[in-house]
Write a protein that holds these residues in place. Structure first.
Motif, PDB file in Angstrom:
ATOM      1  N   SER A 160       0.814  -1.218   0.000  1.00  6.82           N
ATOM      2  CA  SER A 160       0.000   0.000   0.000  1.00  6.82           C
ATOM      3  C   SER A 160       0.848   1.269   0.000  1.00  6.82           C
ATOM      4  O   SER A 160       1.674   1.477   0.901  1.00  6.82           O
ATOM      5  CB  SER A 160      -0.906   0.006   1.237  1.00  6.82           C
ATOM      6  OG  SER A 160      -1.441   1.288   1.470  1.00  6.82           O
ATOM      7  N   HIS A 206      -5.066  -2.599   7.898  1.00  2.00           N
ATOM      8  CA  HIS A 206      -4.696  -2.359   6.495  1.00  2.00           C
ATOM      9  C   HIS A 206      -3.474  -1.435   6.357  1.00  2.00           C
ATOM     10  O   HIS A 206      -2.930  -1.287   5.270  1.00  2.00           O
ATOM     11  CB  HIS A 206      -5.884  -1.797   5.701  1.00  2.00           C
ATOM     12  CG  HIS A 206      -6.314  -0.419   6.113  1.00  2.00           C
ATOM     13  ND1 HIS A 206      -7.083  -0.186   7.223  1.00  2.00           N
ATOM     14  CD2 HIS A 206      -6.066   0.799   5.560  1.00  2.00           C
ATOM     15  CE1 HIS A 206      -7.311   1.116   7.342  1.00  2.00           C
ATOM     16  NE2 HIS A 206      -6.698   1.737   6.347  1.00  2.00           N
ATOM     17  N   LEU A 207      -3.039  -0.829   7.462  1.00  3.98           N
ATOM     18  CA  LEU A 207      -1.851   0.029   7.429  1.00  3.98           C
ATOM     19  C   LEU A 207      -0.592  -0.679   7.937  1.00  3.98           C
ATOM     20  O   LEU A 207       0.525  -0.223   7.685  1.00  3.98           O
ATOM     21  CB  LEU A 207      -2.068   1.297   8.287  1.00  3.98           C
ATOM     22  CG  LEU A 207      -3.191   2.250   7.889  1.00  3.98           C
ATOM     23  CD1 LEU A 207      -3.237   3.422   8.866  1.00  3.98           C
ATOM     24  CD2 LEU A 207      -3.016   2.761   6.457  1.00  3.98           C
ATOM     25  N   GLN A 262      -4.293   7.299  -4.293  1.00  8.31           N
ATOM     26  CA  GLN A 262      -4.205   6.212  -3.311  1.00  8.31           C
ATOM     27  C   GLN A 262      -4.280   6.754  -1.885  1.00  8.31           C
ATOM     28  O   GLN A 262      -4.927   6.165  -1.020  1.00  8.31           O
ATOM     29  CB  GLN A 262      -2.884   5.438  -3.499  1.00  8.31           C
ATOM     30  CG  GLN A 262      -2.793   4.641  -4.779  1.00  8.31           C
ATOM     31  CD  GLN A 262      -3.716   3.447  -4.791  1.00  8.31           C
ATOM     32  OE1 GLN A 262      -3.690   2.631  -3.879  1.00  8.31           O
ATOM     33  NE2 GLN A 262      -4.564   3.350  -5.796  1.00  8.31           N
ATOM     34  N   CYS A 302      -7.441   6.048   0.926  1.00  7.06           N
ATOM     35  CA  CYS A 302      -7.127   5.221   2.096  1.00  7.06           C
ATOM     36  C   CYS A 302      -7.785   5.783   3.363  1.00  7.06           C
ATOM     37  O   CYS A 302      -7.682   6.969   3.649  1.00  7.06           O
ATOM     38  CB  CYS A 302      -5.611   5.144   2.288  1.00  7.06           C
ATOM     39  SG  CYS A 302      -5.114   3.947   3.539  1.00  7.06           S
TER      40      CYS A 302
END
Length: 197
Positions: free
Chosen positions: A16, A36-37, A106, A110
């Protein structure tokens, strides 16, 4: 490494982009951040650790005058972004402008990014920071801007002149070190601790 390099290395490692960039704003235990980070934050820290301890970068830091000792690691990170932008077509199939737009999109898409990054993102896109790194003027503006954000701006006094004098040394260090960092980023991604996946 600074913003552009972290985004590029995220792309190289197929992780990511936003999460990798968030590493500059996410302090403390990785576990306290959204799932997700976490891989991006972990990768960001591996990149910073190697950059700070590698012989090539340490030797480059030592070429700076004593008055710039404290600022040298930050200055080198910014200069490496400048070198990456300057020779961008050697490192990516998209143009820098196309990649920058992709990166901004992106970041915007996020969720749950650190507050500081969320508030900074619109300015980053509006002033097109990633493309600005390409020129000497953009490099100097970035150095001046960073100096204004630290608690002791005087540690950056003379940075622009020094960078100009060390231009060849900085380029040699970047061109030698960065391909290694790209390879390490891919390797680290394959070996991310399972708790961060």
């Amino acid at each position: 490494m600074n913003f552009l390099a972290h985004l590029h290395l995220a792309d190289v490692s197929q992780t990511s982009l936003a999460a990798n960039l968030a590493g500059d704003f996410a302090k403390g235990n990785i576990e306290r951040f959204p799932k997700h980070l976490q891989q991006g934050l972990w990768l960001h820290r591996q990149i910073d650790k190697l950059t700070d301890t590698h012989e090539l970068t340490k030797e480059l830091h030592e070429k700076f005058p004593k008055s710039l000792t404290r600022a040298a690691p930050i200055i080198v990170d910014i200069c490496f972004d400048h070198m990456l932008a300057k020779y961008w077509e050697e490192y990516h199939h998209l143009s820098l402008s196309e990649f920058a737009t992709h990166a901004y999109n992106q970041i915007d898409a996020c969720e749950q990014l650190p507050e500081q990054l969320q508030s900074m993102a619109p300015k980053m896109r509006q002033e097109n920071w990633l493309v600005a790194y390409q020129s000497r003027k953009g490099l100097n503006q970035t150095l001046a801007s960073v100096a204004q954000r630290v608690s002791k701006p005087e540690i950056f006094k003379g940075a622009q002149d020094c960078v100009k004098k060390l231009d060849i040394e900085i380029e040699i260090a970047f061109r030698t070190f960065y391909p290694q960092l790209m390879a390490y980023s891919r390797l680290w991604t394959r070996n991310t601790p399972p708790e961060y996946l």
